[in-house]
Enzyme design. Structure first.
Site, mmCIF file in Angstrom:
data_model
loop_
_atom_site.group_PDB
_atom_site.id
_atom_site.type_symbol
_atom_site.label_atom_id
_atom_site.label_comp_id
_atom_site.label_asym_id
_atom_site.label_seq_id
_atom_site.Cartn_x
_atom_site.Cartn_y
_atom_site.Cartn_z
ATOM 1 N N CYS A 91 29.111 -24.001 -9.524
ATOM 2 C CA CYS A 91 29.542 -24.585 -9.974
ATOM 3 C C CYS A 91 30.577 -24.777 -8.320
ATOM 4 O O CYS A 91 31.412 -25.509 -8.701
ATOM 5 C CB CYS A 91 30.130 -24.182 -11.145
ATOM 6 N N CYS A 188 30.927 -20.886 -20.184
ATOM 7 C CA CYS A 188 31.533 -22.096 -19.904
ATOM 8 C C CYS A 188 30.231 -22.800 -20.806
ATOM 9 O O CYS A 188 31.230 -23.714 -22.446
ATOM 10 C CB CYS A 188 32.037 -23.237 -18.811
#
Length: 349
Positions: A91, A188
């Site tokens: 990410c 997440c």
């Protein structure tokens, strides 16, 4: 802005210093309205509330497509290969310092400033360096080893130069609604930290039966997917060996999980690929001494790092290390400075 205290204070500090700030909340995954850590409706509301209170502009940037194509696709493929991935690193490379930097260019912004606990500095030769955050207990430099000179010269890390207590105190002084918000410790996109349930739903091909065997190949039990295991795991193995048993190997090709006694976890080194260097090249002409870290919250380990062709490196530990997990990252340090790192491809016995 994730809606947490670190990114909120980072934005507030830069606003106070006179920067023109645009608070950007990245919508990375669709959780169906479920709140989870830095994602979901409440996180978005918290980030927006901070921007309104401090007095800078705010937006929501939908990056679902990029996230699916880069981070999630890799997450599934790593599990298919029997590895244990670290999606936060992908990410940072492809979203926060990839697609998000591209967005900053389109909107006319010079720098990006996440809430990571890390530090950067520039030397007299105009070369940027990456280092650990001041608060070693919160340091996040491990997940930033993928950054090179192009990304670092565009990055600001305001909270990396202070302790977490100082960050929370700053938020409290500004009466930010997130001042006491707990840190998010989970991935997440996996609500409830139930990786198994998430993968069953989104990558059902991973659910396939196989054998749990001892080091000699004797079948001890059966499993419903290697994605449920990681190197060094002790609990939930469903086997009895008369002594504590650990996962010592995961073979994605044969769909087998090998378990054995703890002493079989030790490895003298590893091979890494996807190696990236902060300076955009290795620091030496050949092998060099460094401290390496093989897991996010692990200890620094003295080792010899030997760069190899094709973005690879061989790492020899000075003392054998336990539970070297392919798919995780090995990061090279010299004191508090990050030199680079890569993905653990295989452990060396």
């Amino acid at each position: 802005m994730s809606g947490g205290v670190d990114s909120s204070v980072a934005a507030a500090v830069l606003h106070e210093q006179g920067y023109r700030v645009l608070g950007s909340h990245m919508r990375l995954v669709n959780l169906g309205g479920v709140d989870h850590g830095c994602c979901g409706p409440q996180a978005e509301k918290d980030a927006a509330a901070v921007a309104e209170l401090v007095g800078f502009d705010f937006e929501v940037a939908d990056m679902n497509e990029e996230f699916e194509r880069t981070v999630l696709a890799d997450f599934y493929e790593e599990h298919r290969a029997g590895r244990t991935p670290n999606p936060c690193i992908r990410c940072n490379q492809h979203i926060k310092f990839g697609a998000f930097l591209d967005r900053a260019d389109r909107l006319g912004f010079d720098r990006v400033a996440p809430g990571h606990d890390a530090r950067t500095w520039r030397d007299g030769d105009d070369r940027w360096h990456l280092g650990r955050g001041v608060d070693r207990s919160k340091d996040q430099s491990y997940v930033l080893h993928v950054l090179g000179q192009g990304q670092l010269r565009r990055a600001l890390f305001p909270v990396g130069w202070q302790t977490k207590a100082e960050t929370r105190a700053h938020a409290k002084r500004l009466a930010l609604p997130v001042a006491a918000k707990p840190d998010s410790q989970e991935v997440c996109f996996v609500p409830g930290a139930d990786h198994g349930a998430f993968l069953e739903e989104h990558a059902p091909d991973l659910v396939r039966g196989g054998d749990v065997v001892d080091p000699s190949g004797r079948v001890l039990a059966h499993h419903e997917g290697t994605f449920r295991f990681t190197i060094g795991q002790r609990r939930g193995l469903g086997v009895s060996m008369g002594r504590p048993a650990y996962v010592v190997d995961i073979d994605g090709a044969t769909n087998r999980v090998v378990v054995g006694p703890e002493e079989l976890l030790g490895r003298r080194g590893l091979m890494a690929d996807r190696v990236r260097w902060v300076a955009d090249h290795s620091p030496e002409g050949g092998p060099f001494e460094a401290e390496v870290r093989i897991r996010y919250r692990g200890e620094d380990v003295p080792a010899v790092v030997e760069p190899a062709a094709g973005g690879r490196a061989r790492v020899e530990f000075r003392t054998p290390q336990r539970a070297v997990a392919p798919g995780q990252s090995v990061v090279f340090y010299r004191s508090d400075e990050v030199l680079g790192g890569g993905r653990i491809l295989e452990a060396i016995r």
